[in-house]
Scaffold this motif. Structure first.
Motif, PDB file in Angstrom:
ATOM      1  N   LYS A  19       3.621   2.636   2.674  1.00 37.24           N
ATOM      2  CA  LYS A  19       3.120   2.896   4.026  1.00 37.24           C
ATOM      3  C   LYS A  19       2.820   1.606   4.757  1.00 37.24           C
ATOM      4  CE  LYS A  19       3.290   7.340   3.548  1.00 37.24           C
ATOM      5  NZ  LYS A  19       4.317   8.110   4.252  1.00 37.24           N
ATOM      6  N   GLU A  20       2.395   0.577   4.027  1.00 32.11           N
ATOM      7  CA  GLU A  20       2.034  -0.696   4.661  1.00 32.11           C
ATOM      8  C   GLU A  20       2.289  -1.851   3.717  1.00 32.11           C
ATOM      9  OE1 GLU A  20      -1.949  -0.974   6.345  1.00 32.11           O
ATOM     10  OE2 GLU A  20      -2.051   1.209   6.379  1.00 32.11           O
ATOM     11  N   ILE A  21       2.507  -3.012   4.318  1.00 32.90           N
ATOM     12  CA  ILE A  21       2.533  -4.267   3.579  1.00 32.90           C
ATOM     13  C   ILE A  21       1.323  -5.047   4.080  1.00 32.90           C
ATOM     14  CG2 ILE A  21       3.778  -6.405   3.119  1.00 32.90           C
ATOM     15  CD1 ILE A  21       6.387  -4.832   3.694  1.00 32.90           C
ATOM     16  N   PRO A  22       0.296  -5.252   3.213  1.00 32.83           N
ATOM     17  CA  PRO A  22      -0.913  -5.944   3.677  1.00 32.83           C
ATOM     18  C   PRO A  22      -0.586  -7.311   4.254  1.00 32.83           C
ATOM     19  CG  PRO A  22      -1.220  -5.054   1.472  1.00 32.83           C
ATOM     20  CD  PRO A  22       0.231  -4.888   1.815  1.00 32.83           C
ATOM     21  N   GLY A  23      -1.254  -7.620   5.355  1.00 32.74           N
ATOM     22  CA  GLY A  23      -1.050  -8.933   5.988  1.00 32.74           C
ATOM     23  C   GLY A  23       0.067  -8.951   7.015  1.00 32.74           C
ATOM     24  N   GLU A  24       0.875  -7.895   7.075  1.00 36.53           N
ATOM     25  CA  GLU A  24       1.945  -7.818   8.086  1.00 36.53           C
ATOM     26  C   GLU A  24       1.542  -6.784   9.126  1.00 36.53           C
ATOM     27  OE1 GLU A  24       5.925  -7.162   6.835  1.00 36.53           O
ATOM     28  OE2 GLU A  24       5.943  -8.873   5.479  1.00 36.53           O
ATOM     29  N   SER A  25       1.677  -7.143  10.375  1.00 34.48           N
ATOM     30  CA  SER A  25       1.392  -6.165  11.428  1.00 34.48           C
ATOM     31  C   SER A  25       2.601  -5.272  11.603  1.00 34.48           C
ATOM     32  CB  SER A  25       1.049  -6.872  12.734  1.00 34.48           C
ATOM     33  OG  SER A  25       2.089  -7.758  13.094  1.00 34.48           O
ATOM     34  N   SER A  26       2.352  -3.977  11.709  1.00 31.71           N
ATOM     35  CA  SER A  26       3.453  -3.009  11.812  1.00 31.71           C
ATOM     36  C   SER A  26       3.791  -2.747  13.245  1.00 31.71           C
ATOM     37  CB  SER A  26       3.062  -1.702  11.150  1.00 31.71           C
ATOM     38  OG  SER A  26       2.573  -1.894   9.862  1.00 31.71           O
ATOM     39  N   THR A  39      -2.927   3.518  -2.097  1.00 27.72           N
ATOM     40  CA  THR A  39      -3.154   2.784  -3.335  1.00 27.72           C
ATOM     41  C   THR A  39      -2.459   1.433  -3.232  1.00 27.72           C
ATOM     42  OG1 THR A  39      -3.179   4.857  -4.579  1.00 27.72           O
ATOM     43  CG2 THR A  39      -2.799   2.844  -5.843  1.00 27.72           C
ATOM     44  N   GLU A  40      -3.187   0.366  -3.545  1.00 30.04           N
ATOM     45  CA  GLU A  40      -2.602  -0.974  -3.499  1.00 30.04           C
ATOM     46  C   GLU A  40      -2.048  -1.327  -4.866  1.00 30.04           C
ATOM     47  OE1 GLU A  40      -4.081  -5.524  -2.654  1.00 30.04           O
ATOM     48  OE2 GLU A  40      -4.938  -3.918  -1.460  1.00 30.04           O
ATOM     49  N   GLY A  41      -0.882  -1.961  -4.858  1.00 34.13           N
ATOM     50  CA  GLY A  41      -0.289  -2.385  -6.119  1.00 34.13           C
ATOM     51  C   GLY A  41       0.882  -3.314  -5.902  1.00 34.13           C
ATOM     52  N   ILE A  42       1.462  -3.754  -7.014  1.00 33.24           N
ATOM     53  CA  ILE A  42       2.581  -4.690  -6.986  1.00 33.24           C
ATOM     54  C   ILE A  42       3.872  -3.935  -7.305  1.00 33.24           C
ATOM     55  CG2 ILE A  42       3.569  -6.743  -8.080  1.00 33.24           C
ATOM     56  CD1 ILE A  42       0.631  -7.619  -8.595  1.00 33.24           C
ATOM     57  N   VAL A  43       4.895  -4.122  -6.477  1.00 38.29           N
ATOM     58  CA  VAL A  43       6.168  -3.416  -6.631  1.00 38.29           C
ATOM     59  C   VAL A  43       6.889  -3.895  -7.896  1.00 38.29           C
ATOM     60  CG1 VAL A  43       8.422  -2.969  -5.591  1.00 38.29           C
ATOM     61  CG2 VAL A  43       6.406  -3.155  -4.134  1.00 38.29           C
ATOM     62  N   ALA A  44       7.212  -2.942  -8.772  1.00 36.19           N
ATOM     63  CA  ALA A  44       7.992  -3.237  -9.975  1.00 36.19           C
ATOM     64  C   ALA A  44       9.447  -2.813  -9.798  1.00 36.19           C
ATOM     65  CB  ALA A  44       7.400  -2.532 -11.182  1.00 36.19           C
ATOM     66  N   GLU A  45       9.664  -1.734  -9.004  1.00 36.39           N
ATOM     67  CA  GLU A  45      11.020  -1.207  -8.826  1.00 36.39           C
ATOM     68  C   GLU A  45      11.100  -0.433  -7.516  1.00 36.39           C
ATOM     69  OE1 GLU A  45      14.068   1.800 -11.246  1.00 36.39           O
ATOM     70  OE2 GLU A  45      12.026   1.531 -11.951  1.00 36.39           O
ATOM     71  N   LEU A  98       0.865  -1.181   0.000  1.00 31.34           N
ATOM     72  CA  LEU A  98       0.000   0.000   0.000  1.00 31.34           C
ATOM     73  C   LEU A  98       0.899   1.227   0.000  1.00 31.34           C
ATOM     74  CD1 LEU A  98      -2.634  -1.099   2.655  1.00 31.34           C
ATOM     75  CD2 LEU A  98      -2.987  -0.908   0.193  1.00 31.34           C
ATOM     76  N   ILE A  99       0.726   2.086  -1.022  1.00 32.90           N
ATOM     77  CA  ILE A  99       1.559   3.283  -1.117  1.00 32.90           C
ATOM     78  C   ILE A  99       0.701   4.540  -1.014  1.00 32.90           C
ATOM     79  CG2 ILE A  99       3.249   2.128  -2.595  1.00 32.90           C
ATOM     80  CD1 ILE A  99       2.116   3.940  -4.922  1.00 32.90           C
ATOM     81  N   GLU A 100       1.372   5.638  -0.662  1.00 32.11           N
ATOM     82  CA  GLU A 100       0.768   6.962  -0.744  1.00 32.11           C
ATOM     83  C   GLU A 100       1.424   7.627  -1.938  1.00 32.11           C
ATOM     84  OE1 GLU A 100      -0.262  10.399   2.395  1.00 32.11           O
ATOM     85  OE2 GLU A 100       1.857   9.946   2.231  1.00 32.11           O
ATOM     86  N   SER A 101       0.657   7.846  -2.996  1.00 31.01           N
ATOM     87  CA  SER A 101       1.223   8.460  -4.198  1.00 31.01           C
ATOM     88  C   SER A 101       1.439   9.955  -3.958  1.00 31.01           C
ATOM     89  CB  SER A 101       0.309   8.250  -5.405  1.00 31.01           C
ATOM     90  OG  SER A 101      -0.820   9.097  -5.318  1.00 31.01           O
ATOM     91  N   LYS A 102       2.246  10.570  -4.807  1.00 32.39           N
ATOM     92  CA  LYS A 102       2.532  11.997  -4.711  1.00 32.39           C
ATOM     93  C   LYS A 102       1.230  12.811  -4.757  1.00 32.39           C
ATOM     94  CE  LYS A 102       5.445  15.518  -4.926  1.00 32.39           C
ATOM     95  NZ  LYS A 102       6.287  15.883  -3.807  1.00 32.39           N
ATOM     96  N   TYR A 103       0.284  12.372  -5.611  1.00 30.84           N
ATOM     97  CA  TYR A 103      -0.980  13.092  -5.776  1.00 30.84           C
ATOM     98  C   TYR A 103      -1.871  12.992  -4.539  1.00 30.84           C
ATOM     99  CZ  TYR A 103       0.616  13.008 -10.570  1.00 30.84           C
ATOM    100  OH  TYR A 103       1.379  13.144 -11.706  1.00 30.84           O
ATOM    101  N   ASP A 104      -1.720  11.906  -3.778  1.00 27.43           N
ATOM    102  CA  ASP A 104      -2.543  11.692  -2.592  1.00 27.43           C
ATOM    103  C   ASP A 104      -1.844  12.103  -1.302  1.00 27.43           C
ATOM    104  OD1 ASP A 104      -4.600  10.617  -4.154  1.00 27.43           O
ATOM    105  OD2 ASP A 104      -3.731   8.612  -4.076  1.00 27.43           O
ATOM    106  N   GLN A 105      -0.680  12.722  -1.430  1.00 27.22           N
ATOM    107  CA  GLN A 105       0.114  13.093  -0.267  1.00 27.22           C
ATOM    108  C   GLN A 105      -0.708  13.951   0.696  1.00 27.22           C
ATOM    109  OE1 GLN A 105       3.735  14.869  -1.579  1.00 27.22           O
ATOM    110  NE2 GLN A 105       4.900  14.080   0.131  1.00 27.22           N
ATOM    111  N   GLY A 106      -0.745  13.533   1.951  1.00 23.95           N
ATOM    112  CA  GLY A 106      -1.441  14.291   2.975  1.00 23.95           C
ATOM    113  C   GLY A 106      -2.917  13.970   3.108  1.00 23.95           C
ATOM    114  N   THR A 107      -3.483  13.204   2.169  1.00 18.47           N
ATOM    115  CA  THR A 107      -4.912  12.887   2.230  1.00 18.47           C
ATOM    116  C   THR A 107      -5.177  11.619   3.026  1.00 18.47           C
ATOM    117  OG1 THR A 107      -4.934  11.513   0.238  1.00 18.47           O
ATOM    118  CG2 THR A 107      -5.260  13.885  -0.071  1.00 18.47           C
ATOM    119  N   GLY A 108      -4.153  10.779   3.171  1.00 21.91           N
ATOM    120  CA  GLY A 108      -4.325   9.508   3.853  1.00 21.91           C
ATOM    121  C   GLY A 108      -4.805   8.403   2.930  1.00 21.91           C
ATOM    122  N   LYS A 109      -5.068   8.727   1.656  1.00 25.25           N
ATOM    123  CA  LYS A 109      -5.522   7.712   0.697  1.00 25.25           C
ATOM    124  C   LYS A 109      -4.345   6.840   0.288  1.00 25.25           C
ATOM    125  CE  LYS A 109      -7.469   6.980  -3.830  1.00 25.25           C
ATOM    126  NZ  LYS A 109      -7.491   7.491  -5.186  1.00 25.25           N
TER     127      LYS A 109
END
Length: 68
Positions: free
Chosen positions: A61-68, A30-36, A17-28
């Protein structure tokens, strides 16, 4: 505040789960697969920067399924 995943915890091909530059500060997140991984160091105070397989860049920000 929870601790952010480190560079060694993030693997190419894993779902994150990432926070994209466009969503910075909103708390939104985005889930996706790491390419690089774009951050060379082991840790970054705002999260490790990655590019997802769809081209979206953001900080992990998070890795789903792992407790931080």
């Amino acid at each position: 505040m929870y601790s952010l995943p480190t560079n060694s915890q993030i693997k190419i091909g894993m779902t994150v789960l990432i926070e994209s530059k466009y969503d910075q500060g909103t708390g939104k997140l985005t889930e996706g697969i790491v390419a690089e991984k774009l951050t060379p160091g082991e840790y970054h105070p705002y999260g490790i920067m990655v590019r997802l397989d769809d081209g979206t860049k953001g900080r992990v920000k998070e890795i789903p399924g792992e407790s931080s």
